[in-house]
Design a protein around this motif. Structure first.
Motif, PDB file in Angstrom:
ATOM      1  N   ARG A 281       0.824  -1.209   0.000  1.00 35.98           N
ATOM      2  CA  ARG A 281       0.000   0.000   0.000  1.00 35.98           C
ATOM      3  C   ARG A 281       0.858   1.259   0.000  1.00 35.98           C
ATOM      4  NH1 ARG A 281      -3.264  -3.173   3.382  1.00 35.98           N
ATOM      5  NH2 ARG A 281      -2.253  -2.330   5.240  1.00 35.98           N
ATOM      6  N   PHE A 343      -3.527   0.873 -12.307  1.00 33.76           N
ATOM      7  CA  PHE A 343      -4.707   0.141 -11.852  1.00 33.76           C
ATOM      8  C   PHE A 343      -4.679  -1.330 -12.261  1.00 33.76           C
ATOM      9  CE2 PHE A 343      -6.373   4.569 -11.985  1.00 33.76           C
ATOM     10  CZ  PHE A 343      -6.609   4.694 -10.621  1.00 33.76           C
ATOM     11  N   ALA A 346      -3.229  -4.349  -9.966  1.00 36.99           N
ATOM     12  CA  ALA A 346      -4.016  -5.118  -9.001  1.00 36.99           C
ATOM     13  C   ALA A 346      -4.190  -6.561  -9.456  1.00 36.99           C
ATOM     14  CB  ALA A 346      -5.386  -4.460  -8.816  1.00 36.99           C
ATOM     15  N   ILE A 399     -10.816  -0.067 -11.792  1.00 35.70           N
ATOM     16  CA  ILE A 399     -10.926   0.229 -10.359  1.00 35.70           C
ATOM     17  C   ILE A 399     -11.967  -0.679  -9.713  1.00 35.70           C
ATOM     18  CG2 ILE A 399     -11.648   1.963  -8.689  1.00 35.70           C
ATOM     19  CD1 ILE A 399     -10.440   4.080 -10.537  1.00 35.70           C
ATOM     20  N   ALA A 400     -13.116  -0.831 -10.382  1.00 35.93           N
ATOM     21  CA  ALA A 400     -14.203  -1.620  -9.811  1.00 35.93           C
ATOM     22  C   ALA A 400     -13.814  -3.092  -9.671  1.00 35.93           C
ATOM     23  CB  ALA A 400     -15.452  -1.478 -10.675  1.00 35.93           C
ATOM     24  N   GLY A 402     -10.611  -4.416 -10.061  1.00 34.42           N
ATOM     25  CA  GLY A 402      -9.336  -4.590  -9.362  1.00 34.42           C
ATOM     26  C   GLY A 402      -9.479  -4.541  -7.858  1.00 34.42           C
ATOM     27  N   GLY A 403     -10.455  -3.769  -7.383  1.00 35.86           N
ATOM     28  CA  GLY A 403     -10.675  -3.699  -5.943  1.00 35.86           C
ATOM     29  C   GLY A 403     -11.084  -5.024  -5.343  1.00 35.86           C
ATOM     30  N   ARG A 404     -11.628  -5.935  -6.153  1.00 39.01           N
ATOM     31  CA  ARG A 404     -12.011  -7.260  -5.668  1.00 39.01           C
ATOM     32  C   ARG A 404     -10.824  -8.214  -5.577  1.00 39.01           C
ATOM     33  NH1 ARG A 404     -17.777  -9.058  -8.236  1.00 39.01           N
ATOM     34  NH2 ARG A 404     -18.929  -7.129  -7.807  1.00 39.01           N
ATOM     35  N   GLN A 406      -7.069  -7.060  -5.606  1.00 38.32           N
ATOM     36  CA  GLN A 406      -5.999  -6.493  -4.785  1.00 38.32           C
ATOM     37  C   GLN A 406      -6.209  -4.978  -4.741  1.00 38.32           C
ATOM     38  OE1 GLN A 406      -2.989  -7.678  -2.897  1.00 38.32           O
ATOM     39  NE2 GLN A 406      -3.660  -5.646  -2.300  1.00 38.32           N
ATOM     40  N   PRO A 407      -6.908  -4.474  -3.724  1.00 39.93           N
ATOM     41  CA  PRO A 407      -7.185  -3.035  -3.677  1.00 39.93           C
ATOM     42  C   PRO A 407      -5.903  -2.214  -3.667  1.00 39.93           C
ATOM     43  CG  PRO A 407      -8.493  -4.235  -2.055  1.00 39.93           C
ATOM     44  CD  PRO A 407      -7.482  -5.210  -2.588  1.00 39.93           C
ATOM     45  N   PRO A 409      -4.514   1.956  -3.526  1.00 40.02           N
ATOM     46  CA  PRO A 409      -4.984   3.295  -3.162  1.00 40.02           C
ATOM     47  C   PRO A 409      -5.225   4.177  -4.386  1.00 40.02           C
ATOM     48  CG  PRO A 409      -2.720   2.902  -2.396  1.00 40.02           C
ATOM     49  CD  PRO A 409      -3.176   1.648  -3.006  1.00 40.02           C
ATOM     50  N   PHE A 410      -6.309   4.946  -4.350  1.00 48.06           N
ATOM     51  CA  PHE A 410      -6.624   5.873  -5.436  1.00 48.06           C
ATOM     52  C   PHE A 410      -5.946   7.216  -5.136  1.00 48.06           C
ATOM     53  CE2 PHE A 410      -9.192   9.101  -7.544  1.00 48.06           C
ATOM     54  CZ  PHE A 410      -9.278   8.578  -8.834  1.00 48.06           C
TER      55      PHE A 410
END
Length: 484
Positions: A281, A343, A346, A399-400, A402-404, A406-407, A409-410
């Motif tokens: 992170r 992005f 992830a 983003i949508a 990839g968050g599932r 490996q999140p 940070p934006f």
């Protein structure tokens, strides 16, 4: 590791940037508009063939090197390199047969043949380069990049002067890495000596790499569909004008993202493998901020100086049309770079590249639909607008999904601060006189860069003051801290 790579790869990316500009400057003058359009179409075919057949092996070398134990490394190398040899044996006759059966004019067929002939060679060089990068061997990776870039350009110019037409730049892209292989291949092959091609290992590499290759093919389709549709709806000269603008804007941004991504990707993998989620992170937040800090003003600046840059860089037959679509292409290039080099990490970090395929299928379909709607109505501008809008869709999809997996940070704060600095830069440049040509380009680029630099320092955008302090603490810059 990230900052060592950033500075280590800087010379190679300066060369890439200079050669990218020279490619537009020289080839739009040495080649006719039609030949430049044929080169653009052949380059797209070459890129798609490379991704479809070989990219999964390059990805396996890049992603799995750091995870190998010492006694596993030789089998890792053997599995990648011996599989490459088998694929080349199948690729060559299939490509030759497909090209022979393709009913297109001879000049375009010659250009495509030159591109396809260089694909296996470029893959071998790329696998070696990915190994260098994964191992943190910045020097060899950078030197190989410099040679293939500068050497390929020089060879391409020679062929263009000899009358090779649209095939000329692609012959350079094939012959430069071929000349490098005798110097790098023996050392890579030596590491396969005690290894075995392990089916289980290859299955895991394929499970990781094939979806990645398919997603990259969709990304290339997203970036190439407009050219083929422009050729179908209009003509090859229009494709040439579009590719000139695309090369000018997209290549400039792409060089920046490739530079930062060459250091960033391996650093994120190393952070995750050896430091866990916390280290990942922290590294990702820093990288995303640096991407925005450098690439956002480049995109805005390209849009602001589109006309004078086209007058300086692009041949007379192509410059007017190219300048009209440069702002759209610059916006798309920024969105594409953030998607691909940040992005999308992830999915590679989480080894869930099947999700990456889904993330690229959405914008690729959107691009096809938008191109079919907008090109007949708006022509060249419709193609550029469709691609930029599609890359915007790609950001949200990545983003949508990839968050599932490996999140990451934006970079919201970096976008706000750097965006404010870029708006101030645009306001200053917009009131400067339109002198035309090189004088206007120098005036606006210089004033814009100075304004953005001052604004980012005042706002500490993306922590630029912190990065500057870190740079000044570097041992090689100790003379700057010496007392007077």
């Amino acid at each position: 590791m990230f900052w060592r790579g950033v500075w280590g790869y800087l010379p190679a990316n300066i060369v890439q940037g200079v050669v990218g500009l020279l490619t537009i400057l020289i080839f739009t003058r040495l080649l006719s508009a039609e030949d430049f359009g044929r080169y653009a179409l052949a380059f797209s075919v070459m890129s798609l063939a490379h991704v479809a057949a070989f990219t999964w092996l390059e990805a396996a070398m890049a992603r799995f090197w750091a995870a190998q134990k010492p006694d596993e490394m030789s089998s890792h190398f053997a599995s990648v390199w011996r599989t490459l040899a088998i694929i080349i044996l199948a690729f060559a006759p299939i490509a030759a047969l497909a090209l022979w059966m393709w009913p297109v004019e001879a000049p375009l067929k010659l250009a495509v043949a030159a591109g396809l002939a260089g694909v296996p060679v470029r893959c071998a060089a790329k696998i070696a380069q990915e190994r260098f990068r994964a191992a943190g061997e910045v020097g060899p990776a950078a030197r190989l990049d410099i040679w293939t870039t500068a050497g390929g350009f020089a060879i391409g110019v020679a062929f263009a002067l000899a009358g090779a037409g649209g095939a000329a730049p692609l012959l350079g892209l094939a012959l430069a890495p071929l000349a490098a292989l005798p110097f790098i291949l023996p050392g890579e092959i030596k590491q396969t000596r005690d290894g075995q091609v392990e089916p289980g290992r290859l299955r895991s590499y394929a499970a990781y790499g094939f979806p990645l290759s398919a997603s990259l093919a969709l990304a290339l389709a997203l970036a190439s569909t407009d050219r083929f549709l422009l050729a179908a709806f209009l003509d090859e000269a229009t494709v040439g004008a579009y590719h000139a603008a695309y090369s000018l804007a997209n290549r400039t941004l792409d060089v920046i993202f490739i530079w930062l991504g060459a250091a960033g990707g391996p650093a994120l993998i190393m952070a995750l493998e050896r430091g866990g989620q916390g280290a990942l992170r922290a590294a990702a937040r820093e990288q995303a901020s640096v991407f925005v800090l450098i690439a956002l003003p480049a995109a805005v600046g390209l849009a602001l100086v589109a006309q004078p840059m086209a007058e300086v860089m692009i041949g007379e037959d192509l410059r007017t049309a190219a300048a009209s679509v440069t702002p759209w292409i610059a916006a798309g290039a920024f969105l594409a770079g953030m998607t691909t080099y940040y992005f999308h990490q992830a999915f590679t970090l989480g080894r869930r590249t099947g999700w990456l395929l889904a993330a690229m299928a959405i914008p690729a379909l959107a691009n096809l639909i938008l191109c079919l709607i907008l090109i007949p109505i708006m022509g060249l501008t419709g193609a550029a607008a469709a691609t930029a809008l599609s890359f915007g869709v790609a950001v949200f999809a990545s983003i949508a999904l990839g968050g599932r997996v490996q999140p990451l940070p934006f970079p919201a704060e970096a976008l706000l601060r750097c965006g404010a600095a870029a708006l101030l830069m645009a306001a200053v440049v917009s009131v400067l006189p339109d002198l035309g040509g090189l004088a206007e380009l120098i005036l606006k680029a210089g004033a814009g860069a100075a304004t953005y630099a001052v604004a980012t320092l005042m706002l500490n955008a993306a922590g630029v003051r912190d990065h500057g302090a870190r740079l000044l603490r570097h041992p090689r810059l100790s003379f700057l801290r010496a007392a007077p």
